[in-house]
Design a protein around this motif. Structure first.
Motif, PDB file in Angstrom:
ATOM      1  N   MET A 229     -24.689  27.471 -17.145  1.00 56.00           N
ATOM      2  CA  MET A 229     -23.518  26.711 -17.603  1.00 56.00           C
ATOM      3  C   MET A 229     -22.303  27.002 -16.740  1.00 56.00           C
ATOM      4  O   MET A 229     -22.203  28.065 -16.135  1.00 56.00           O
ATOM      5  CB  MET A 229     -23.169  27.102 -19.054  1.00 56.00           C
ATOM      6  N   ARG A 230     -21.376  26.087 -16.755  1.00 58.93           N
ATOM      7  CA  ARG A 230     -20.070  26.333 -16.150  1.00 58.93           C
ATOM      8  C   ARG A 230     -19.097  26.590 -17.298  1.00 58.93           C
ATOM      9  O   ARG A 230     -19.285  26.077 -18.409  1.00 58.93           O
ATOM     10  CB  ARG A 230     -19.594  25.116 -15.340  1.00 58.93           C
ATOM     11  N   PRO A 231     -18.030  27.376 -17.047  1.00 57.02           N
ATOM     12  CA  PRO A 231     -17.071  27.636 -18.131  1.00 57.02           C
ATOM     13  C   PRO A 231     -16.440  26.303 -18.585  1.00 57.02           C
ATOM     14  O   PRO A 231     -16.353  25.383 -17.760  1.00 57.02           O
ATOM     15  CB  PRO A 231     -16.029  28.538 -17.472  1.00 57.02           C
ATOM     16  N   PRO A 232     -15.999  26.159 -19.816  1.00 54.62           N
ATOM     17  CA  PRO A 232     -15.993  27.217 -20.823  1.00 54.62           C
ATOM     18  C   PRO A 232     -17.391  27.504 -21.389  1.00 54.62           C
ATOM     19  O   PRO A 232     -18.125  26.581 -21.706  1.00 54.62           O
ATOM     20  CB  PRO A 232     -15.086  26.652 -21.916  1.00 54.62           C
ATOM     21  N   VAL A 233     -17.685  28.801 -21.535  1.00 55.38           N
ATOM     22  CA  VAL A 233     -18.940  29.233 -22.143  1.00 55.38           C
ATOM     23  C   VAL A 233     -18.586  29.916 -23.461  1.00 55.38           C
ATOM     24  O   VAL A 233     -17.709  30.778 -23.504  1.00 55.38           O
ATOM     25  CB  VAL A 233     -19.659  30.259 -21.236  1.00 55.38           C
ATOM     26  N   ARG A 234     -19.229  29.502 -24.492  1.00 57.22           N
ATOM     27  CA  ARG A 234     -18.919  30.050 -25.828  1.00 57.22           C
ATOM     28  C   ARG A 234     -20.242  30.133 -26.579  1.00 57.22           C
ATOM     29  O   ARG A 234     -20.640  29.199 -27.259  1.00 57.22           O
ATOM     30  CB  ARG A 234     -17.996  29.049 -26.507  1.00 57.22           C
ATOM     31  N   ILE A 235     -20.954  31.227 -26.398  1.00 62.70           N
ATOM     32  CA  ILE A 235     -22.320  31.289 -26.956  1.00 62.70           C
ATOM     33  C   ILE A 235     -22.542  32.576 -27.753  1.00 62.70           C
ATOM     34  O   ILE A 235     -21.848  33.584 -27.553  1.00 62.70           O
ATOM     35  CB  ILE A 235     -23.389  31.223 -25.838  1.00 62.70           C
ATOM     36  N   ILE A 236     -23.513  32.495 -28.639  1.00 59.26           N
ATOM     37  CA  ILE A 236     -24.068  33.718 -29.232  1.00 59.26           C
ATOM     38  C   ILE A 236     -25.585  33.668 -29.064  1.00 59.26           C
ATOM     39  O   ILE A 236     -26.158  32.589 -28.872  1.00 59.26           O
ATOM     40  CB  ILE A 236     -23.756  33.900 -30.731  1.00 59.26           C
TER      41      ILE A 236
END
Ligand code: DAH
Length: 374
Positions: A229-236
């Motif tokens: 992925m490219r930012p924004p990255v927001r994962i759990i």
């Protein structure tokens, strides 16, 4: 005696006898009813028959006719019940009999394991905060488990005795001394004494080319997510991790972690702290506090240990920090442009804290009496 009185008496007797036979649930009860109504000596039908002689002479033929009809009706009611009871005692008929007083068969409903329940709730909470769920493999390579996370090959975390390297079947590996061999034996004994035991091929070993291992942390998924992925990255990511620890009340060679990662422009420690505080309040209670203690992880700078308030004290939930620039570089991100925070928390601890479980080994015994409580 007037004919009408005689007939009324006969009809009443027929009703009573039919009811009494119908209510008989076994041969003894039926026989008692038979004696009471049609017994040769003192049966009630006999008594009524005596009244026949007192009926006015002109009405006597009619009375006699009705008497015979009633007698026959009572006898056939008796016979019907004799047959009913006989057929009820045959096996096929028994199967059809419903005894409403027998307690029902209650089959226990299955339910999700408490760890799975906890994971589902954590995903839900983090989903509300805008984090999406990603997964990664449990068998990892050195790059994702160590190198890309800024853990050099000579770092103690890579030590074969601290990890479950996969035995890739090579022979003649370099021996690392008696002490380590003994320790390896102890670890292997631990692995096989577990219930269920870890498969032999997954036992710790001194690898010749230690390229694959059971991941020791879910931080591996940070790398895999950023590679894609490219930012924004927001994962759990939630899942199992493996370390050759001796099992005790707070350790187990396999356990679960929840990993979080947020990378974007202008992300700070304040974002990390507020995210973890919101997380803790949703997962536990509004009055839960979190605190950070300075720590060190190769993949974060600065790094912290995360504690949550519990009763009058604090319990350690895991680690966190700002993603180290070297980690961002490893996946091709420009650390001058992007910053990020990451955290990794132990799910068994969260689950134990929520349910008051004193020994995490209980979670893996598969004892339904224990599991049924959740
Ligand atoms: N991977 C660490 C461990 O297993 C926990 C951890 C610490 C995860 C700091 C992180 C972090 O994402 O930033 O002990």
């Amino acid at each position: 005696m007037a004919l009408s009185n005689f007939l009324t008496e006969l009809d009443a007797l027929l009703d009573e006898a039919t009811d009494a036979f119908a209510a008989a649930c076994d041969a003894a009860a039926l026989e008692a009813a038979r004696v009471q109504f049609v017994g040769a000596k003192s049966g009630r039908l006999k008594a009524v028959q005596k009244g026949l002689g007192k009926v006015d002479k002109a009405d006597r033929p009619a009375a006699g006719k009705r008497f015979n009809e009633v007698k026959q009706a009572i006898e056939s009611a008796h016979q019907a019940v004799v047959e009913r009871l006989a057929s009820a005692s045959r096996p096929a008929a028994t199967a059809r009999c419903v005894d409403p007083t027998v307690p029902g068969d209650c089959c226990r409903l299955g339910r999700l394991h408490p760890i799975t329940q906890t994971i589902e709730e954590l995903k839900e909470i983090m989903g509300r905060l805008g984090f999406s769920v990603v997964d990664g493999p449990e068998v990892e390579d050195q790059w994702h488990n160590f190198e890309a996370l800024n853990i050099p090959p000579d770092h103690p975390a890579c030590n074969p005795l601290e990890n479950f390297y996969l035995d890739q079947g090579s022979a003649g590996g370099e021996r690392q001394g008696d002490k380590e061999t003994r320790r390896q034996g102890e670890i292997a004994a631990t692995a096989s004494s577990l219930s269920p035991p870890l498969p032999v091929s997954l036992s710790p070993c001194l690898p010749v080319s230690p390229s694959f291992l059971l991941r020791s942390q879910t931080s591996t998924v940070q790398i895999r997510a950023m590679e894609r992925m490219r930012p924004p990255v927001r994962i759990i990511s939630c899942g199992r991790v493996y370390r050759p620890d001796t099992a005790d009340a707070t350790h187990y060679p396999m356990f679960h972690q929840i990993e979080g990662l947020l990378v974007d422009r202008g992300v700070t420690m304040a974002d990390l702290k507020s995210t973890l505080r919101l997380f803790a309040r949703s997962a536990f209670a509004d009055d839960v506090h979190i605190r950070f203690r300075p720590s060190f992880f190769p993949f974060t700078e600065p790094s912290v240990e995360v504690d949550m308030s519990w009763a009058d004290g604090w319990i350690e939930m895991g680690g966190a920090g700002m993603v180290d620039p070297n980690v961002l570089r490893a996946v091709g991100y420009d650390p001058e442009e992007f910053t990020g925070f990451a955290f990794g928390l132990g799910i068994e601890r969260i689950c134990a804290r929520r349910h008051g479980i004193a020994d995490i080994r209980e979670l893996f015994k598969n004892d339904v009496r224990f599991l049924h409580q959740f």
